[in-house]
Design a protein around this motif. Sequence first.
Motif, PDB file in Angstrom:
ATOM      1  N   TYR A 138      44.469  39.867  43.240  1.00  0.00           N
ATOM      2  CA  TYR A 138      44.254  41.188  43.843  1.00  0.00           C
ATOM      3  C   TYR A 138      42.907  41.166  44.561  1.00  0.00           C
ATOM      4  CZ  TYR A 138      47.915  42.487  40.517  1.00  0.00           C
ATOM      5  OH  TYR A 138      49.082  42.550  39.789  1.00  0.00           O
ATOM      6  N   PHE A 139      42.842  41.786  45.724  1.00  0.00           N
ATOM      7  CA  PHE A 139      41.633  41.703  46.533  1.00  0.00           C
ATOM      8  C   PHE A 139      41.236  43.067  47.069  1.00  0.00           C
ATOM      9  CE2 PHE A 139      45.364  40.829  49.094  1.00  0.00           C
ATOM     10  CZ  PHE A 139      45.192  41.607  50.218  1.00  0.00           C
ATOM     11  N   ASP A 140      39.970  43.174  47.443  1.00  0.00           N
ATOM     12  CA  ASP A 140      39.453  44.402  48.033  1.00  0.00           C
ATOM     13  C   ASP A 140      40.005  44.517  49.454  1.00  0.00           C
ATOM     14  OD1 ASP A 140      37.618  46.147  49.584  1.00  0.00           O
ATOM     15  OD2 ASP A 140      36.502  46.239  47.702  1.00  0.00           O
ATOM     16  N   PRO A 141      40.697  45.595  49.783  1.00  0.00           N
ATOM     17  CA  PRO A 141      41.315  45.696  51.113  1.00  0.00           C
ATOM     18  C   PRO A 141      40.299  45.782  52.248  1.00  0.00           C
ATOM     19  CG  PRO A 141      41.490  47.788  49.945  1.00  0.00           C
ATOM     20  CD  PRO A 141      40.973  46.786  48.951  1.00  0.00           C
ATOM     21  N   ALA A 142      39.079  46.201  51.948  1.00  0.00           N
ATOM     22  CA  ALA A 142      38.058  46.339  52.989  1.00  0.00           C
ATOM     23  C   ALA A 142      37.279  45.042  53.187  1.00  0.00           C
ATOM     24  CB  ALA A 142      37.105  47.478  52.649  1.00  0.00           C
TER      25      ALA A 142
ATOM     26  N   MET B 110      38.239  38.536  46.674  1.00  0.00           N
ATOM     27  CA  MET B 110      39.076  38.583  45.480  1.00  0.00           C
ATOM     28  C   MET B 110      38.354  39.432  44.443  1.00  0.00           C
ATOM     29  SD  MET B 110      40.250  35.421  43.076  1.00  0.00           S
ATOM     30  CE  MET B 110      41.082  35.724  41.510  1.00  0.00           C
ATOM     31  N   ARG B 111      39.115  40.296  43.744  1.00  0.00           N
ATOM     32  CA  ARG B 111      38.479  41.173  42.770  1.00  0.00           C
ATOM     33  C   ARG B 111      39.101  41.089  41.386  1.00  0.00           C
ATOM     34  NH1 ARG B 111      33.950  41.753  43.022  1.00  0.00           N
ATOM     35  NH2 ARG B 111      34.048  42.431  45.201  1.00  0.00           N
ATOM     36  N   TRP B 112      40.420  40.811  41.301  1.00  0.00           N
ATOM     37  CA  TRP B 112      41.099  40.754  40.009  1.00  0.00           C
ATOM     38  C   TRP B 112      42.058  39.569  39.981  1.00  0.00           C
ATOM     39  CZ3 TRP B 112      39.799  44.274  36.226  1.00  0.00           C
ATOM     40  CH2 TRP B 112      39.129  45.436  36.642  1.00  0.00           C
ATOM     41  N   LEU B 113      42.303  39.081  38.768  1.00  0.00           N
ATOM     42  CA  LEU B 113      43.292  38.028  38.547  1.00  0.00           C
ATOM     43  C   LEU B 113      44.144  38.391  37.339  1.00  0.00           C
ATOM     44  CD1 LEU B 113      44.348  35.112  39.213  1.00  0.00           C
ATOM     45  CD2 LEU B 113      42.830  34.342  37.359  1.00  0.00           C
ATOM     46  N   GLY B 114      45.446  38.422  37.541  1.00  0.00           N
ATOM     47  CA  GLY B 114      46.371  38.532  36.423  1.00  0.00           C
ATOM     48  C   GLY B 114      47.008  37.174  36.202  1.00  0.00           C
ATOM     49  N   TYR B 115      47.370  36.862  34.974  1.00  0.00           N
ATOM     50  CA  TYR B 115      47.997  35.561  34.728  1.00  0.00           C
ATOM     51  C   TYR B 115      48.812  35.589  33.437  1.00  0.00           C
ATOM     52  CZ  TYR B 115      44.341  34.683  31.225  1.00  0.00           C
ATOM     53  OH  TYR B 115      43.517  34.775  30.128  1.00  0.00           O
ATOM     54  N   THR B 116      49.812  34.713  33.386  1.00  0.00           N
ATOM     55  CA  THR B 116      50.599  34.520  32.179  1.00  0.00           C
ATOM     56  C   THR B 116      50.304  33.129  31.625  1.00  0.00           C
ATOM     57  OG1 THR B 116      52.496  33.622  33.388  1.00  0.00           O
ATOM     58  CG2 THR B 116      52.431  36.003  33.055  1.00  0.00           C
ATOM     59  N   VAL B 117      50.572  32.937  30.351  1.00  0.00           N
ATOM     60  CA  VAL B 117      50.374  31.631  29.707  1.00  0.00           C
ATOM     61  C   VAL B 117      51.681  31.225  29.048  1.00  0.00           C
ATOM     62  CG1 VAL B 117      49.145  30.328  27.945  1.00  0.00           C
ATOM     63  CG2 VAL B 117      47.929  32.049  29.297  1.00  0.00           C
ATOM     64  N   THR B 118      52.236  30.087  29.481  1.00  0.00           N
ATOM     65  CA  THR B 118      53.480  29.588  28.905  1.00  0.00           C
ATOM     66  C   THR B 118      53.314  28.212  28.269  1.00  0.00           C
ATOM     67  OG1 THR B 118      54.160  28.536  30.983  1.00  0.00           O
ATOM     68  CG2 THR B 118      54.795  30.833  30.658  1.00  0.00           C
ATOM     69  N   TYR B 119      52.090  27.683  28.268  1.00  0.00           N
ATOM     70  CA  TYR B 119      51.863  26.311  27.819  1.00  0.00           C
ATOM     71  C   TYR B 119      52.346  26.090  26.388  1.00  0.00           C
ATOM     72  CZ  TYR B 119      49.515  21.990  26.525  1.00  0.00           C
ATOM     73  OH  TYR B 119      49.254  20.716  26.065  1.00  0.00           O
TER      74      TYR B 119
END
Length: 250
Positions: free
Chosen positions: A163-167, A171-180
Amino acid sequence: MKKLTLLIAITAVFTACKKEVKKEIDQKEPTVEKYPKALLEVFDKHGSIANWDKMKTLSYSIDKEEHTTDLHSRRAVINSPKYSYGFDGQNTWVSDTTKFKKDPKFYYNLYFYFYAMPFVLADDGITYSEIEPLEFEGKKYPGYKISYEANIGNSSDDNYFIYFDPATKEMRWLGYTVTYFSKKPSDKFNVIRYNDWENVNGLLLPKSITWYQKDDKGNPTEPAGDPTEFKLPLLSQASLADSFYEKPNQ
């Protein structure tokens, strides 16, 4: 002291390379058509994929650990006063399993992925899809889902959400999943705030990140703990010797 030794080693390699007479080969600019336009603007804001691809060695410190990664082969070494572990290009290794009891295959590049954002999201074998914006304190951050083709990396079923700042396009946020560990796809994701950035050899890399709690819509609410700080960053166009990434002799 280790950081100084690493800096001297990289400088020596870079100097030696400059003294060699070589025929320069023109490098083509990366194909930009494969990236969504908005995401390419994020890469450019952070220094561009072309400049990132020129770099060969990345190093930084977290607490008492010093992390070093070869950006092209993804070999890595993590050194601490009590142990070291890493990946030599074929196998992961641990210097002392009585002091480091975690799975090195999972941990050797864990923080590398968080630190090398957003550029690791330009790796080969990735597909991009636009997603609903993330909202925090009344502001919306556009985003993209990053998924991997089968058999890419240790956990090809992992997903990332940038997710990033539109202006500013930062980059401002990171979402992630873990399946390892489960080896199964997961809809449950964690979210990290990228608090601030610093210029490291022409590229914007994070100074600190913070894990956040989420509401029932998946939007961040408040910090889940203290920030993780990245210190003593080093980014170089020189490569270290293969032996640097090998398991040390006992």
